[in-house]
Scaffold this motif. Structure first.
Motif, PDB file in Angstrom:
ATOM      1  N   ASP A 161       0.822  -1.212   0.000  1.00  7.80           N
ATOM      2  CA  ASP A 161       0.000   0.000   0.000  1.00  7.80           C
ATOM      3  C   ASP A 161       0.855   1.260   0.000  1.00  7.80           C
ATOM      4  O   ASP A 161       0.428   2.315  -0.509  1.00  7.80           O
ATOM      5  N   ALA A 162       2.047   1.156   0.578  1.00  7.44           N
ATOM      6  CA  ALA A 162       2.947   2.314   0.631  1.00  7.44           C
ATOM      7  C   ALA A 162       3.754   2.475  -0.652  1.00  7.44           C
ATOM      8  O   ALA A 162       4.512   3.450  -0.783  1.00  7.44           O
ATOM      9  N   GLY A 163       3.610   1.531  -1.573  1.00 15.04           N
ATOM     10  CA  GLY A 163       4.350   1.603  -2.826  1.00 15.04           C
ATOM     11  C   GLY A 163       5.836   1.316  -2.669  1.00 15.04           C
ATOM     12  O   GLY A 163       6.659   1.796  -3.458  1.00 15.04           O
ATOM     13  N   LEU A 164       6.159   0.515  -1.653  1.00 10.93           N
ATOM     14  CA  LEU A 164       7.554   0.179  -1.383  1.00 10.93           C
ATOM     15  C   LEU A 164       7.843  -1.267  -1.797  1.00 10.93           C
ATOM     16  O   LEU A 164       6.931  -2.038  -2.089  1.00 10.93           O
ATOM     17  N   ASP A 165       9.124  -1.587  -1.807  1.00  3.75           N
ATOM     18  CA  ASP A 165       9.518  -2.988  -1.951  1.00  3.75           C
ATOM     19  C   ASP A 165      10.391  -3.347  -0.751  1.00  3.75           C
ATOM     20  O   ASP A 165      10.655  -2.516   0.120  1.00  3.75           O
ATOM     21  N   GLY A 166      10.830  -4.585  -0.712  1.00  2.36           N
ATOM     22  CA  GLY A 166      11.579  -5.048   0.445  1.00  2.36           C
ATOM     23  C   GLY A 166      12.864  -4.289   0.687  1.00  2.36           C
ATOM     24  O   GLY A 166      13.199  -3.951   1.831  1.00  2.36           O
ATOM     25  N   LYS A 167      13.586  -3.994  -0.382  1.00  2.77           N
ATOM     26  CA  LYS A 167      14.872  -3.302  -0.231  1.00  2.77           C
ATOM     27  C   LYS A 167      14.671  -1.883   0.279  1.00  2.77           C
ATOM     28  O   LYS A 167      15.409  -1.415   1.158  1.00  2.77           O
ATOM     29  N   SER A 168      13.694  -1.181  -0.279  1.00  6.47           N
ATOM     30  CA  SER A 168      13.469   0.193   0.167  1.00  6.47           C
ATOM     31  C   SER A 168      12.975   0.231   1.613  1.00  6.47           C
ATOM     32  O   SER A 168      13.352   1.120   2.383  1.00  6.47           O
ATOM     33  N   LEU A 169      12.138  -0.740   2.001  1.00  8.14           N
ATOM     34  CA  LEU A 169      11.683  -0.810   3.385  1.00  8.14           C
ATOM     35  C   LEU A 169      12.863  -1.054   4.315  1.00  8.14           C
ATOM     36  O   LEU A 169      12.983  -0.409   5.371  1.00  8.14           O
ATOM     37  N   ALA A 170      13.745  -1.984   3.924  1.00  3.91           N
ATOM     38  CA  ALA A 170      14.914  -2.284   4.743  1.00  3.91           C
ATOM     39  C   ALA A 170      15.786  -1.049   4.926  1.00  3.91           C
ATOM     40  O   ALA A 170      16.292  -0.777   6.022  1.00  3.91           O
ATOM     41  N   ALA A 171      15.963  -0.283   3.853  1.00  4.05           N
ATOM     42  CA  ALA A 171      16.782   0.929   3.933  1.00  4.05           C
ATOM     43  C   ALA A 171      16.161   1.943   4.882  1.00  4.05           C
ATOM     44  O   ALA A 171      16.856   2.566   5.694  1.00  4.05           O
ATOM     45  N   LEU A 172      14.841   2.113   4.816  1.00  5.19           N
ATOM     46  CA  LEU A 172      14.160   3.066   5.689  1.00  5.19           C
ATOM     47  C   LEU A 172      14.241   2.651   7.156  1.00  5.19           C
ATOM     48  O   LEU A 172      14.276   3.493   8.051  1.00  5.19           O
ATOM     49  N   CYS A 173      14.260   1.345   7.390  1.00  7.56           N
ATOM     50  CA  CYS A 173      14.315   0.831   8.764  1.00  7.56           C
ATOM     51  C   CYS A 173      15.742   0.649   9.267  1.00  7.56           C
ATOM     52  O   CYS A 173      15.947   0.405  10.464  1.00  7.56           O
ATOM     53  N   GLY A 174      16.709   0.735   8.354  1.00  6.52           N
ATOM     54  CA  GLY A 174      18.092   0.503   8.737  1.00  6.52           C
ATOM     55  C   GLY A 174      18.413  -0.958   8.953  1.00  6.52           C
ATOM     56  O   GLY A 174      19.258  -1.308   9.781  1.00  6.52           O
ATOM     57  N   TRP A 175      17.734  -1.837   8.206  1.00  2.00           N
ATOM     58  CA  TRP A 175      17.912  -3.273   8.341  1.00  2.00           C
ATOM     59  C   TRP A 175      18.591  -3.856   7.111  1.00  2.00           C
ATOM     60  O   TRP A 175      18.613  -3.242   6.042  1.00  2.00           O
ATOM     61  N   HIS A 176      19.070  -5.076   7.244  1.00  2.65           N
ATOM     62  CA  HIS A 176      19.502  -5.848   6.077  1.00  2.65           C
ATOM     63  C   HIS A 176      18.251  -6.351   5.353  1.00  2.65           C
ATOM     64  O   HIS A 176      17.271  -6.736   6.009  1.00  2.65           O
ATOM     65  N   PRO A 177      18.234  -6.355   4.033  1.00  3.14           N
ATOM     66  CA  PRO A 177      17.038  -6.811   3.300  1.00  3.14           C
ATOM     67  C   PRO A 177      16.566  -8.200   3.690  1.00  3.14           C
ATOM     68  O   PRO A 177      15.374  -8.504   3.612  1.00  3.14           O
ATOM     69  N   SER A 178      17.488  -9.058   4.133  1.00  3.62           N
ATOM     70  CA  SER A 178      17.089 -10.429   4.495  1.00  3.62           C
ATOM     71  C   SER A 178      16.147 -10.437   5.700  1.00  3.62           C
ATOM     72  O   SER A 178      15.302 -11.330   5.834  1.00  3.62           O
ATOM     73  N   LYS A 179      16.269  -9.415   6.563  1.00  6.59           N
ATOM     74  CA  LYS A 179      15.366  -9.354   7.717  1.00  6.59           C
ATOM     75  C   LYS A 179      13.941  -9.106   7.258  1.00  6.59           C
ATOM     76  O   LYS A 179      12.993  -9.732   7.757  1.00  6.59           O
ATOM     77  N   VAL A 180      13.766  -8.204   6.311  1.00  7.18           N
ATOM     78  CA  VAL A 180      12.435  -7.946   5.768  1.00  7.18           C
ATOM     79  C   VAL A 180      11.872  -9.207   5.139  1.00  7.18           C
ATOM     80  O   VAL A 180      10.693  -9.541   5.316  1.00  7.18           O
ATOM     81  N   SER A 181      12.725  -9.918   4.406  1.00  7.41           N
ATOM     82  CA  SER A 181      12.275 -11.152   3.753  1.00  7.41           C
ATOM     83  C   SER A 181      11.837 -12.192   4.773  1.00  7.41           C
ATOM     84  O   SER A 181      10.791 -12.839   4.609  1.00  7.41           O
ATOM     85  N   ARG A 182      12.588 -12.344   5.851  1.00  6.66           N
ATOM     86  CA  ARG A 182      12.250 -13.352   6.866  1.00  6.66           C
ATOM     87  C   ARG A 182      10.953 -13.006   7.576  1.00  6.66           C
ATOM     88  O   ARG A 182      10.130 -13.879   7.845  1.00  6.66           O
ATOM     89  N   ILE A 183      10.762 -11.714   7.885  1.00  5.24           N
ATOM     90  CA  ILE A 183       9.525 -11.302   8.547  1.00  5.24           C
ATOM     91  C   ILE A 183       8.340 -11.451   7.598  1.00  5.24           C
ATOM     92  O   ILE A 183       7.265 -11.930   7.986  1.00  5.24           O
ATOM     93  N   SER A 184       8.524 -11.071   6.351  1.00  4.37           N
ATOM     94  CA  SER A 184       7.438 -11.133   5.364  1.00  4.37           C
ATOM     95  C   SER A 184       6.978 -12.558   5.093  1.00  4.37           C
ATOM     96  O   SER A 184       5.811 -12.788   4.766  1.00  4.37           O
ATOM     97  N   SER A 185       7.888 -13.501   5.224  1.00  4.22           N
ATOM     98  CA  SER A 185       7.554 -14.905   4.957  1.00  4.22           C
ATOM     99  C   SER A 185       7.197 -15.668   6.217  1.00  4.22           C
ATOM    100  O   SER A 185       7.001 -16.884   6.179  1.00  4.22           O
TER     101      SER A 185
END
Length: 282
Positions: free
Chosen positions: A26-50
């Protein structure tokens, strides 16, 4: 049944992960951009999303801020707490003593109208005398609980027994015959407990089944479990306490209870086994 194998828990985790993914979309983001905004590694977003990794409350707040959806954070954190509540290790549940877990179950008992309970090593709490309760809780406390509040916990369990006599409730209890002869109490306390069991078993809203040792088994013994109406099952495992709300899993436990009930003796035959156990004590 380890918690990781429970579809109730996994499904709840997946629902939370799906809601978090929807925020990203809904925010028009993807995993990498979300990770950057949160200061996380992209793999963390992937693990939470799955749903492979369960987020913390702070993770959810950061996720919602990045998606400009801070107004949804507390609702999602409440969902997280619900998931966490499905599986509680004994260490976490009893870290402040045994009384808390006794008190926290009272609302569940008060709203339930049909109880089904299977116990393989001790009598169900609703059928226990005060002394038997203290002896059982003392054994538990000595094995795994650093805080000694056994007296208060026993009093709380006795208070819960009021549901046996209030409202239009039905109770079905199943126990294995060796429970009648366990050594969790002194001989005197065990005898008083069995006499009390005879008395409670005659209540019109209570059904008691005893599975004889000599019974040819068509169902393997399983962990202690309680079915509350058709909405929730609680299971005692060696490492913790599991809450099941998935209808298909509740149905599985209901089927297991029915199979065990078919192997048990009831009414006068059950009381005959209890009377024999009393005679052995004497």
């Amino acid at each position: 049944m380890p918690v990781s194998g429970s579809s109730s828990v996994q499904q709840a985790r997946q629902v939370l992960a799906d809601r978090l993914r929807e925020l990203v979309k809904d925010a028009g983001l993807d995993g990498k951009s979300l990770a950057a905004l949160c200061g996380w590694h992209p793999s963390k977003v992937s693990r939470i999303s799955s749903a492979k990794t369960q987020p913390s409350a702070d993770d959810i707040r950061a996720w919602c801020r990045a998606c400009d959806a801070e107004d949804q954070a507390e609702d999602l954190i409440a969902s997280l707490r619900a998931v966490e509540g499905m599986w509680l290790t004994w260490r976490r549940l009893e870290r402040a003593g045994l009384r808390r877990s006794q008190v926290e179950r009272l609302p569940l008992y008060q709203r339930t109208r049909r109880f089904r309970s299977y116990c393989s090593w001790a009598l169900p709490g609703l059928l226990q005398t005060h002394q038997y309760t203290e002896d059982v809780l003392r054994t538990i406390q000595q094995q795994r609980v650093p805080v000694d509040d056994v007296a208060d916990a026993a009093a709380a369990r006795m208070e819960r027994q009021s549901v046996l006599h209030e409202g239009q409730r039905l109770f079905a209890f199943l126990i294995e015959e060796p429970v009648l002869r366990n050594t969790l109490s002194s001989q005197e306390a065990q005898e008083a407990q069995l006499e009390h069991l005879l008395s409670v078993s005659r209540l019109p809203n209570v059904g008691l089944g005893v599975i004889p040792v000599a019974q040819q088994r068509r169902q393997l013994p399983v962990e202690n479990f309680w079915i509350y109406d058709n909405t929730q099952v609680n299971v005692e495992l060696v490492s913790g306490y599991l809450t099941i709300t998935q209808p298909s899993e509740i149905a599985t436990y209901a089927g297991t209870f029915a199979a065990l009930a078919g192997m048990a003796v009831h009414g006068p035959k059950a009381r005959k086994l209890i009377t024999a156990a009393i005679a052995d004590l004497r």
